[in-house]
Design a protein around this motif. Structure first.
Motif, PDB file in Angstrom:
ATOM      1  N   GLY A  30       0.810  -1.211   0.000  1.00 22.82           N
ATOM      2  CA  GLY A  30       0.000   0.000   0.000  1.00 22.82           C
ATOM      3  C   GLY A  30       0.841   1.257   0.000  1.00 22.82           C
ATOM      4  O   GLY A  30       0.520   2.241  -0.684  1.00 22.82           O
ATOM      5  N   LEU A  31       1.948   1.236   0.751  1.00 22.28           N
ATOM      6  CA  LEU A  31       2.842   2.392   0.756  1.00 22.28           C
ATOM      7  C   LEU A  31       3.441   2.620  -0.625  1.00 22.28           C
ATOM      8  O   LEU A  31       3.563   3.762  -1.089  1.00 22.28           O
ATOM      9  CB  LEU A  31       3.958   2.178   1.783  1.00 22.28           C
ATOM     10  N   PRO A  75       5.317  -1.399  -7.746  1.00 17.80           N
ATOM     11  CA  PRO A  75       6.093  -2.009  -6.648  1.00 17.80           C
ATOM     12  C   PRO A  75       7.545  -2.207  -7.055  1.00 17.80           C
ATOM     13  O   PRO A  75       7.834  -2.907  -8.026  1.00 17.80           O
ATOM     14  CB  PRO A  75       5.382  -3.353  -6.425  1.00 17.80           C
ATOM     15  N   ARG A  76       8.469  -1.568  -6.353  1.00 14.96           N
ATOM     16  CA  ARG A  76       9.884  -1.651  -6.699  1.00 14.96           C
ATOM     17  C   ARG A  76      10.747  -2.065  -5.509  1.00 14.96           C
ATOM     18  O   ARG A  76      11.965  -2.038  -5.599  1.00 14.96           O
ATOM     19  CB  ARG A  76      10.377  -0.291  -7.217  1.00 14.96           C
ATOM     20  N   LEU A  77      10.101  -2.471  -4.426  1.00 13.57           N
ATOM     21  CA  LEU A  77      10.841  -2.745  -3.200  1.00 13.57           C
ATOM     22  C   LEU A  77      11.840  -3.883  -3.377  1.00 13.57           C
ATOM     23  O   LEU A  77      12.934  -3.862  -2.809  1.00 13.57           O
ATOM     24  CB  LEU A  77       9.864  -3.076  -2.067  1.00 13.57           C
ATOM     25  N   ARG A  78      11.482  -4.891  -4.159  1.00 14.81           N
ATOM     26  CA  ARG A  78      12.355  -6.058  -4.327  1.00 14.81           C
ATOM     27  C   ARG A  78      13.078  -6.071  -5.670  1.00 14.81           C
ATOM     28  O   ARG A  78      13.765  -7.034  -5.996  1.00 14.81           O
ATOM     29  CB  ARG A  78      11.540  -7.338  -4.169  1.00 14.81           C
ATOM     30  N   ALA A  79      12.918  -5.007  -6.448  1.00 19.27           N
ATOM     31  CA  ALA A  79      13.567  -4.947  -7.761  1.00 19.27           C
ATOM     32  C   ALA A  79      15.038  -4.560  -7.600  1.00 19.27           C
ATOM     33  O   ALA A  79      15.411  -3.864  -6.647  1.00 19.27           O
ATOM     34  CB  ALA A  79      12.857  -3.933  -8.652  1.00 19.27           C
ATOM     35  N   HIS A 132      12.452   5.906  -2.378  1.00 20.63           N
ATOM     36  CA  HIS A 132      12.492   4.450  -2.566  1.00 20.63           C
ATOM     37  C   HIS A 132      13.643   3.836  -1.766  1.00 20.63           C
ATOM     38  O   HIS A 132      13.500   2.751  -1.174  1.00 20.63           O
ATOM     39  CB  HIS A 132      12.636   4.107  -4.053  1.00 20.63           C
ATOM     40  N   TRP A 133      14.770   4.512  -1.733  1.00 20.65           N
ATOM     41  CA  TRP A 133      15.904   4.008  -0.950  1.00 20.65           C
ATOM     42  C   TRP A 133      15.577   4.036   0.548  1.00 20.65           C
ATOM     43  O   TRP A 133      15.875   3.081   1.271  1.00 20.65           O
ATOM     44  CB  TRP A 133      17.142   4.866  -1.236  1.00 20.65           C
ATOM     45  N   LEU A 134      14.939   5.112   1.001  1.00 17.02           N
ATOM     46  CA  LEU A 134      14.546   5.190   2.406  1.00 17.02           C
ATOM     47  C   LEU A 134      13.545   4.099   2.769  1.00 17.02           C
ATOM     48  O   LEU A 134      13.602   3.527   3.865  1.00 17.02           O
ATOM     49  CB  LEU A 134      13.946   6.570   2.704  1.00 17.02           C
ATOM     50  N   LEU A 135      12.614   3.790   1.843  1.00 20.57           N
ATOM     51  CA  LEU A 135      11.642   2.734   2.110  1.00 20.57           C
ATOM     52  C   LEU A 135      12.330   1.383   2.237  1.00 20.57           C
ATOM     53  O   LEU A 135      11.958   0.561   3.089  1.00 20.57           O
ATOM     54  CB  LEU A 135      10.585   2.691   1.000  1.00 20.57           C
ATOM     55  N   ARG A 136      13.352   1.144   1.422  1.00 17.33           N
ATOM     56  CA  ARG A 136      14.083  -0.129   1.527  1.00 17.33           C
ATOM     57  C   ARG A 136      14.766  -0.249   2.887  1.00 17.33           C
ATOM     58  O   ARG A 136      14.804  -1.330   3.472  1.00 17.33           O
ATOM     59  CB  ARG A 136      15.123  -0.223   0.410  1.00 17.33           C
ATOM     60  N   VAL A 137      15.310   0.844   3.355  1.00 21.21           N
ATOM     61  CA  VAL A 137      15.974   0.823   4.657  1.00 21.21           C
ATOM     62  C   VAL A 137      14.955   0.607   5.776  1.00 21.21           C
ATOM     63  O   VAL A 137      15.201  -0.134   6.739  1.00 21.21           O
ATOM     64  CB  VAL A 137      16.755   2.137   4.878  1.00 21.21           C
ATOM     65  N   ALA A 138      13.797   1.242   5.642  1.00 22.10           N
ATOM     66  CA  ALA A 138      12.800   1.197   6.715  1.00 22.10           C
ATOM     67  C   ALA A 138      11.900  -0.026   6.660  1.00 22.10           C
ATOM     68  O   ALA A 138      11.221  -0.339   7.645  1.00 22.10           O
ATOM     69  CB  ALA A 138      11.934   2.461   6.667  1.00 22.10           C
ATOM     70  N   VAL A 143       7.725  -3.751   8.907  1.00 24.87           N
ATOM     71  CA  VAL A 143       7.161  -5.096   9.052  1.00 24.87           C
ATOM     72  C   VAL A 143       7.085  -5.496  10.522  1.00 24.87           C
ATOM     73  O   VAL A 143       6.087  -6.055  10.979  1.00 24.87           O
ATOM     74  CB  VAL A 143       7.997  -6.121   8.248  1.00 24.87           C
ATOM     75  N   ARG A 144       8.133  -5.180  11.280  1.00 25.52           N
ATOM     76  CA  ARG A 144       8.143  -5.543  12.704  1.00 25.52           C
ATOM     77  C   ARG A 144       7.078  -4.778  13.486  1.00 25.52           C
ATOM     78  O   ARG A 144       6.545  -5.279  14.482  1.00 25.52           O
ATOM     79  CB  ARG A 144       9.523  -5.297  13.307  1.00 25.52           C
ATOM     80  N   LEU A 145       6.766  -3.551  13.056  1.00 18.91           N
ATOM     81  CA  LEU A 145       5.737  -2.776  13.744  1.00 18.91           C
ATOM     82  C   LEU A 145       4.361  -3.401  13.614  1.00 18.91           C
ATOM     83  O   LEU A 145       3.466  -3.120  14.415  1.00 18.91           O
ATOM     84  CB  LEU A 145       5.700  -1.349  13.183  1.00 18.91           C
TER      85      LEU A 145
END
Length: 473
Positions: A30-31, A75-79, A132-138, A143-145
């Motif tokens: 969603g993000l 969605p580009r988180l895993r690309a 996008h880079w910040l989202l990968r770091v966070a 997920v833990r939250l």
């Protein structure tokens, strides 16, 4: 509404460990859907504020158009990083070209600040890549939250099953913890030794899922194993786990069901709650709003009932009893006490017609279902919903789950103060197995066909029913 069980006393089994809270692994998805559109709009606003000091209507319109053209974001988180850069630049190029062409065609472009336009051409994609880079770091922290990860098993280690197992084990952004896999074929396990834990054969799945509170089951079995799949699905109906097929891509079009994606692989839901995403938000919002209104309007009546219960018989005003809630977790349900005894121990005997344990005021409360009114507090607590399958006592639950196929599927949703079964003739005593089977059929029908309109219809039917129905006692 009144819940009931056969004329018997059943032994309560030892308490089962509570399942972990249900988390939504779709949060990151969603993000990502709103990330690029939001960044494009905000980057434009920042430049306009920097160069002009205020946001004029033409810039607002431009930002809205940019958001609409970019939504939903890819969605580009895993690309791979290179694909993220090239994809972001390519998407921005056509959006910018379309906006510029629109500005020229409408004659608005010359009226816009050239400094803002030129700087937005490089600032927008740069902002996208940074976010996008910040989202990968966070992402791992996000997920833990969401709470503890969901426990999952893979059934069948063919090519797609092994691929899914590998991805679940290596991807820490799904909110899913792979416990291991089940397979009857010993030759398929050698190449997985040391990578995934073999938990047993297919016949071991249902007991393992119940004992270890597994929430997700991914079936990766060939279609040629249809009888074996049917047998397995029947066994899993005594659990609250969500079941998904991991289909062979050659037969994907032959399978009906809601599709989803896990670690890039398509899956098809077999048994899932209807309250996912927006539907879950709508359901919870309606529960909070309606239960708050009911409690506010009924507060004088609640006070009067509490006083009457206290003055007419010794004992507590509120009766607390353990029931099964969402995902089979034990919850505490509130009721006005209607009996001279408070039963929630090893032996529980249901109320019968002319039961001498029922107090005079209790008989009236049970007949009109007013003893259930404190359960609106359970709704506000999030333990129950206004409409849903009625919760049964723990002992009765354990008895029926072994007799009625798909009985535990009703626990894919929160129990309700009233339900579809209760307004269709299954209110009150179920003095035969056939009556309980009828109740379960309506509960499952509610899960398949839920809508807010259906909830409101059941509520209105319930109000009408309690004034003329004498099935409960």
């Amino acid at each position: 509404m009144r819940e009931s069980t056969p004329h018997a006393a059943w032994t309560v089994p030892p308490p089962v460990p509570a399942a972990p809270p249900h988390s939504e692994s779709r949060l990151l998805r969603g993000l990502e859907a709103v990330l690029d559109p939001t960044v494009l709009a905000l980057s434009l606003w920042l430049l306009v504020w920097w160069f002009e000091g205020h946001l004029s209507p033409p810039w607002v319109v431009t930002s809205v158009l940019a958001f609409a053209l970019a939504f939903p974001g890819r969605p580009r988180l895993r690309a791979p990083a290179g694909r993220v850069v090239s994809g972001a630049l390519l998407d921005w190029s056509w959006i910018a070209a379309l906006l510029l062409a629109t500005g020229v065609a409408t004659g608005q472009l010359p009226q816009l600040s050239q400094a803002v336009v030129l700087n937005w051409l490089w600032f927008a994609p740069a902002s996208q890549l940074l976010v996008h880079w910040l989202l990968r770091v966070a992402a791992p922290h996000i997920v833990r939250l969401q709470g503890p990860p969901l426990r999952a098993v893979v059934v069948g280690l063919n090519e797609q099953g092994a691929s899914l197992a590998d991805r679940l084990a290596s991807d820490h952004e799904t909110g899913i913890d792979l416990v291991g896999y089940f397979d009857d074929r010993t030759d398929s396990r050698h190449h997985l030794e040391g990578r995934h834990r073999c938990l047993g054969r297919l016949s071991d799945i249902a007991p393992f899922v119940k004992a270890h509170r597994v929430q997700l089951i991914y079936l990766s079995l060939p279609m040629a194993s249809q009888p074996r799949i049917k047998e397995l699905l029947d066994a899993l109906k005594d659990t609250t786990a969500s079941v998904y097929f991991v289909p062979d891509m050659f037969v994907t079009d032959l399978i009906q069901g809601r599709t989803d994606e896990v670690c890039g692989l398509p899956v098809i839901s077999v048994c899932e709650t209807p309250f996912r995403g927006p539907a879950g938000l709508l359901k919870r919002t309606s529960d909070v709003v309606l239960s708050s209104l009911f409690l506010l309007m009924l507060s004088p009546l609640l006070l009067a009932i509490a006083i009457a219960v206290k003055l007419t018989s010794p004992g507590p005003v509120i009766f607390r009893q353990r029931r099964y809630g969402l995902d089979g977790e034990q919850i505490v349900v509130y009721k006005f006490r209607s009996m001279r005894v408070v039963e929630d121990g090893e032996q529980i005997r249901q109320a019968q017609r002319n039961d001498d344990r029922v107090t005079p005021i209790g008989a009236f409360l049970r007949r009109t279902s007013m003893d259930e009114l404190p359960q609106f507090v359970n709704v506000l607590q999030g333990r129950m919903s206004i409409v849903g399958p009625r919760p049964h006592a723990v002992a009765h639950n354990e008895f029926y789950r072994s007799l009625i196929k798909s009985y535990m599927v009703r626990h894919k949703v929160k129990p309700g103060v009233t339900g579809w079964a209760q307004v269709n003739g299954y209110r009150g005593e179920t003095d035969s197995l056939e009556k309980m089977e009828g109740r379960i059929r309506y509960d499952l029908d509610y899960l398949r066909n839920w809508s807010l309109r259906l909830d409101l219809y059941i509520i209105f039917r319930t109000i009408k029913l309690v004034f003329r129905d004498s099935a409960a006692y």
